[in-house]
Design a protein around this motif. Sequence first.
Motif, PDB file in Angstrom:
ATOM      1  N   GLY A 276     101.037  41.503  45.298  1.00  0.00           N
ATOM      2  CA  GLY A 276     102.458  41.917  44.766  1.00  0.00           C
ATOM      3  C   GLY A 276     103.366  41.187  44.435  1.00  0.00           C
ATOM      4  N   LEU A 277     103.354  40.261  45.886  1.00  0.00           N
ATOM      5  CA  LEU A 277     104.753  39.423  45.167  1.00  0.00           C
ATOM      6  C   LEU A 277     104.763  38.382  43.885  1.00  0.00           C
ATOM      7  CD1 LEU A 277     107.198  37.060  46.765  1.00  0.00           C
ATOM      8  CD2 LEU A 277     104.915  35.698  47.887  1.00  0.00           C
ATOM      9  N   ARG A 278     103.567  38.067  43.358  1.00  0.00           N
ATOM     10  CA  ARG A 278     103.327  37.233  42.258  1.00  0.00           C
ATOM     11  C   ARG A 278     103.870  38.188  40.581  1.00  0.00           C
ATOM     12  NH1 ARG A 278      97.779  36.487  44.624  1.00  0.00           N
ATOM     13  NH2 ARG A 278      97.526  33.910  45.448  1.00  0.00           N
ATOM     14  N   GLU A 279     103.749  39.316  40.940  1.00  0.00           N
ATOM     15  CA  GLU A 279     104.226  40.561  39.968  1.00  0.00           C
ATOM     16  C   GLU A 279     105.805  40.702  40.263  1.00  0.00           C
ATOM     17  OE1 GLU A 279     102.773  44.028  39.096  1.00  0.00           O
ATOM     18  OE2 GLU A 279     100.745  43.373  39.205  1.00  0.00           O
ATOM     19  N   ILE A 280     106.582  39.476  40.960  1.00  0.00           N
ATOM     20  CA  ILE A 280     107.951  39.788  41.170  1.00  0.00           C
ATOM     21  C   ILE A 280     108.715  38.262  40.465  1.00  0.00           C
ATOM     22  CG2 ILE A 280     110.153  39.233  42.869  1.00  0.00           C
ATOM     23  CD1 ILE A 280     108.879  41.602  42.678  1.00  0.00           C
ATOM     24  N   LYS A 281     109.869  38.156  39.225  1.00  0.00           N
ATOM     25  CA  LYS A 281     109.738  37.625  38.479  1.00  0.00           C
ATOM     26  C   LYS A 281     111.885  37.834  38.403  1.00  0.00           C
ATOM     27  CE  LYS A 281     106.215  37.217  36.564  1.00  0.00           C
ATOM     28  NZ  LYS A 281     105.139  36.174  37.403  1.00  0.00           N
TER      29      LYS A 281
END
Length: 358
Positions: A296-301
């Motif tokens: 989930g964190l990797r999809e935060i931009k």
Amino acid sequence: MNLYEFQGKELFDAYRIPTPRRMMANGAADKIFFPGPYVIKAQVLFGGRKKAGGILFASTASAAKKQIRALLGGNLRGENVASVLVEECIQSADEYYASFSYDTVSRGPVLMLSPRGGSGMAEAAIFPVDLTLQESSRNLRFRNALRKSGFPAGDIAPLTIFISRLCQLFLNEYALLAEINPILKTSAKRFVAGDAKIILDDEKVKPNERRFFDLKGDIAILASGGGASLLNIDSLISYGGRPANYAEYSGNPPAEIVMDLTKKVLAQKNLKGCWVIGGTANFTDIYETMRGFLDGLREIKPKPRYPFVIRRDGPRFREAAAMLKEIAAEEGYNFHVFGRDLSMSESAKIMVDLAYKK
């Protein structure tokens, strides 16, 4: 959600809480595979089953089948009896009471104890449960609570183990109530759960539905455990933190559920930090939940540059901690990872210090 007694006792099996030999009967033709005498219990959700005629006794298997026929398909206080629990009848020397629930005044869990359990129990002593303590320290509190409640000295040590397991069930299964009345003490000084009254948070029953409340602060929170989550938020506030949300993942969710909740929590605006908080689990796969958190964190931009304080422990925590530290080094996340050696309240202070440091 209220569980039927047989469902509660299935949970007891998982937590090594002794129960009588038993079987479910959905028809009088079902073969009873253990010797009598027997207790035949209608599986309904209201209390006071014995007075309502929902608990019967039999000395032989043939008599038990007659009692099964008498109960199945009947109606007790408006509930249809679709199934019956058949148990061995335990001859008890004493009957005790123990339960864990939540106190609405203190907003925390409490242990209730009485050395006089059973249907005639009138009152119980109440003791707050400190979730910030390690399990060994909590068990010491349980021992003292048993002593103060007037339990026989010789029963306190084994009952401490018994109650500790009930506490683990209460916390790990995110129950609202975990009650045993009575705890049966046999002539051989064994302790057996004579009944099971378990009420679970609906999120346990509907694991894909995770609550989220916007609290208008700037520290995102991903918590494990409903009651513990509220106490942890109180700790964060006491250190000067401003919680951005209430959100928690109960039970042992797959990575995909944690991933979706992580994206929702980290999508909030103007965050200064993220606190991933939970106690020491017994059945939650920490590696699986942390894998979901990372997905989930990797999809935060854009990539969050604020600090993450992660305090968890339990099955596969070492692998999870190694993975988190490796990802932090490779991808530049500001992770601070802790296990059971750091209390949850201490991790709240670290989160506040990191989020608001000048």
